[in-house]
Design a protein around this motif. Structure first.
Motif, mmCIF file in Angstrom:
data_model
loop_
_atom_site.group_PDB
_atom_site.id
_atom_site.type_symbol
_atom_site.label_atom_id
_atom_site.label_comp_id
_atom_site.label_asym_id
_atom_site.label_seq_id
_atom_site.Cartn_x
_atom_site.Cartn_y
_atom_site.Cartn_z
ATOM 1 N N LEU A 152 20.280 49.506 30.418
ATOM 2 C CA LEU A 152 20.737 50.698 29.982
ATOM 3 C C LEU A 152 20.880 50.786 28.423
ATOM 4 N N THR A 153 20.292 51.762 27.801
ATOM 5 C CA THR A 153 20.332 51.703 26.261
ATOM 6 C C THR A 153 21.106 52.839 25.876
ATOM 7 N N ALA A 154 22.112 52.616 25.272
ATOM 8 C CA ALA A 154 23.085 53.716 24.681
ATOM 9 C C ALA A 154 23.916 53.341 23.336
ATOM 10 N N LEU A 155 24.081 54.294 22.322
ATOM 11 C CA LEU A 155 24.969 53.699 21.112
ATOM 12 C C LEU A 155 24.005 52.713 20.488
ATOM 13 N N GLU A 156 22.907 52.681 20.630
ATOM 14 C CA GLU A 156 22.116 51.767 19.796
ATOM 15 C C GLU A 156 22.456 50.262 20.159
ATOM 16 N N GLN A 157 22.796 50.235 21.620
ATOM 17 C CA GLN A 157 23.198 48.887 22.140
ATOM 18 C C GLN A 157 22.309 48.920 23.542
ATOM 19 N N THR A 158 22.351 47.678 24.162
ATOM 20 C CA THR A 158 22.045 47.438 25.565
ATOM 21 C C THR A 158 22.971 47.052 26.597
ATOM 22 N N TRP A 159 23.113 47.609 27.871
ATOM 23 C CA TRP A 159 24.169 47.231 28.804
ATOM 24 C C TRP A 159 23.800 47.069 30.037
ATOM 25 N N HIS A 160 24.534 46.507 30.825
ATOM 26 C CA HIS A 160 24.498 46.478 32.300
ATOM 27 C C HIS A 160 24.623 47.919 32.690
ATOM 28 N N PRO A 161 23.922 48.573 33.521
ATOM 29 C CA PRO A 161 24.485 49.938 33.764
ATOM 30 C C PRO A 161 25.793 49.720 34.424
ATOM 31 N N GLU A 162 26.409 49.049 35.470
ATOM 32 C CA GLU A 162 27.755 48.924 35.662
ATOM 33 C C GLU A 162 28.735 48.609 34.666
ATOM 34 N N HIS A 163 28.186 48.131 33.566
ATOM 35 C CA HIS A 163 29.110 47.855 32.465
ATOM 36 C C HIS A 163 29.525 48.968 31.356
ATOM 37 N N PHE A 164 28.663 50.038 31.601
ATOM 38 C CA PHE A 164 28.792 51.120 30.394
ATOM 39 C C PHE A 164 29.456 52.314 31.179
ATOM 40 N N PHE A 165 31.003 52.180 30.723
ATOM 41 C CA PHE A 165 31.830 53.101 31.171
ATOM 42 C C PHE A 165 32.934 53.741 30.250
ATOM 43 N N CYS A 166 33.535 54.373 30.603
ATOM 44 C CA CYS A 166 34.732 55.204 29.419
ATOM 45 C C CYS A 166 35.587 54.000 28.920
ATOM 46 N N ALA A 167 35.804 53.991 27.637
ATOM 47 C CA ALA A 167 36.553 53.059 27.018
ATOM 48 C C ALA A 167 37.941 53.283 27.435
ATOM 49 N N HIS A 168 38.440 54.384 27.939
ATOM 50 C CA HIS A 168 39.891 54.462 28.047
ATOM 51 C C HIS A 168 40.304 54.443 29.396
ATOM 52 N N CYS A 169 39.614 55.170 30.351
ATOM 53 C CA CYS A 169 39.876 55.032 31.859
ATOM 54 C C CYS A 169 39.235 53.838 32.662
ATOM 55 N N GLY A 170 37.935 53.498 32.204
ATOM 56 C CA GLY A 170 37.003 52.466 32.718
ATOM 57 C C GLY A 170 36.103 53.155 33.879
ATOM 58 N N LYS A 171 36.218 54.334 33.871
ATOM 59 C CA LYS A 171 35.264 55.225 34.898
ATOM 60 C C LYS A 171 33.755 54.959 34.628
ATOM 61 N N VAL A 172 32.896 54.598 35.358
ATOM 62 C CA VAL A 172 31.262 54.700 34.875
ATOM 63 C C VAL A 172 30.951 56.011 34.966
ATOM 64 N N PHE A 173 29.948 56.225 33.710
ATOM 65 C CA PHE A 173 29.849 57.786 33.770
ATOM 66 C C PHE A 173 28.715 58.056 34.763
ATOM 67 N N GLY A 174 28.931 59.637 35.130
ATOM 68 C CA GLY A 174 28.050 60.168 36.077
ATOM 69 C C GLY A 174 26.764 60.895 35.306
ATOM 70 N N ASP A 175 26.676 62.158 35.893
ATOM 71 C CA ASP A 175 25.930 63.033 35.442
ATOM 72 C C ASP A 175 26.505 63.877 34.292
ATOM 73 N N GLU A 176 27.560 63.693 34.144
ATOM 74 C CA GLU A 176 28.239 64.618 33.156
ATOM 75 C C GLU A 176 28.060 64.008 31.872
ATOM 76 N N GLY A 177 27.291 62.749 31.686
ATOM 77 C CA GLY A 177 27.423 61.879 30.458
ATOM 78 C C GLY A 177 28.580 61.148 29.776
ATOM 79 N N PHE A 178 28.487 61.246 28.667
ATOM 80 C CA PHE A 178 29.640 60.565 27.787
ATOM 81 C C PHE A 178 29.676 61.266 26.384
ATOM 82 N N LEU A 179 30.865 61.061 25.745
ATOM 83 C CA LEU A 179 30.997 61.473 24.379
ATOM 84 C C LEU A 179 31.407 60.221 23.484
#
Length: 314
Positions: A152-179
């Motif tokens: 998974l590529t985001a924020l100009e970096q690569t991630w395991h899909p299960e490791h790309f989550f909210c930096a505050h609550c730890g929730k994995v992002f769904g269809d609503e995306g992220f900020l």
């Protein structure tokens, strides 16, 4: 947020089929097997006699070729090994556009033999799965380990899909995306709670329409009189201690209501006995004549001119 991709698929390498089991081929296989069994012994003997093992092995190969000729077998090599550069007389492995002795087709990093399983190719070299991922797979920005499958590529970096989550609550992002804030991803709820301006009225985040007043922002429905919760339809309001008030309740809080008519005093004002009056409402309670400072008398909660006071109470 980009779509997930996959790492390269390991390449399988077929072995060329062995020649038909003719009598000559059987004798050749037997001789090659004998050569394999004695190879280690030759190396040890060569070290003890200070004779290079390579020389002993070459002598053995020459003797084998002569024996084959005496048997009437013409051994045409199946190719030249890309690793040792010697002819291949037995099983041949074809990979990366070259031929190899099976035992010489090894990982370029750790030396593990690759003849019995899949391998990965990079820059014309073969690698076992572990070394390929360690050396060439993208790294996860969260755990720093190689990403072996989906990327998974985001924020100009690569991630395991299960490791790309909210930096505050730890929730994995769904269809609503992220900020994003400060290079970190947040779910919408936490982003608004942490970073969005808060309404001065209800303290909830302001997300769309808002009013700017009293050095803060407000939901339009929250910008009302602090006392009666009435909106300011005229567009004007009064400020007291950083809060908005309608005219009536502002003057009530300030103590600037006319004691005569009960309405706010906004212009000229007469103050008497701790109360405020419109000038026209500062009158005698009996004759309704206008009073002047120093020429009235107070009786109970009412004001009287001197003549009326004397008439009524003296």
């Amino acid at each position: 947020l980009s779509a997930a991709s996959s790492t390269p698929v390991p390449v399988s390498k077929p072995l060329l089929p062995s020649p038909p089991p003719t009598e000559a081929a059987l004798q050749l296989d037997e001789l090659l097997a004998d050569l394999g069994h004695t190879q280690s012994k030759l190396a040890a003997a060569g070290q003890g006699a200070r004779v290079p093992a390579k020389s002993l092995l070459d002598d053995m190969l020459g003797s084998l070729a002569r024996d084959l000729q005496e048997l009437g077998i013409t051994a045409a090599p199946a190719g030249v090994c890309a690793a040792c550069c010697k002819p291949i007389a037995g099983k041949v492995l074809t990979a990366l556009g070259k031929t190899w002795h099976p035992e010489h087709f090894t990982c370029a990093r750790c030396g593990q033999e690759l003849d019995k399983g899949p391998f990965f190719e990079q820059g014309g070299r073969a690698f076992c799965e572990a070394d390929y991922h360690q050396a060439f797979s993208p790294r996860c920005a969260y755990c720093a380990s190689p990403i072996r499958e989906k990327v998974l590529t985001a924020l100009e970096q690569t991630w395991h899909p299960e490791h790309f989550f909210c930096a505050h609550c730890g929730k994995v992002f769904g269809d609503e995306g992220f900020l994003e804030r400060g290079g970190k991803p947040y779910c919408q709820q936490d982003f608004l709670a942490l970073f969005a301006p808060k309404c001065r009225g209800c303290e909830r985040p302001v997300m769309d329409k808002y009013l700017s007043a009293l050095e803060g922002v407000w939901h339009p429905e929250c910008f009302v009189c602090t006392e009666c919760l009435t909106g300011f339809t005229s567009g004007s309001f009064f400020e007291l201690e950083g809060r908005p008030y309608c005219e009536l309740h502002f003057h009530q809080r300030q103590g600037t209501m006319c004691h005569g008519c009960g309405r706010p005093v906004t212009g000229r004002c007469i103050t008497a006995t701790g109360r405020r009056y419109h000038p026209e409402h500062f009158v005698c309670a009996y004759c309704l004549g206008r009073l002047h400072k120093g020429t009235f008398r107070e009786r109970g909660d009412k004001m009287y001119c001197q003549p009326c006071h004397d008439k009524l109470f003296v």
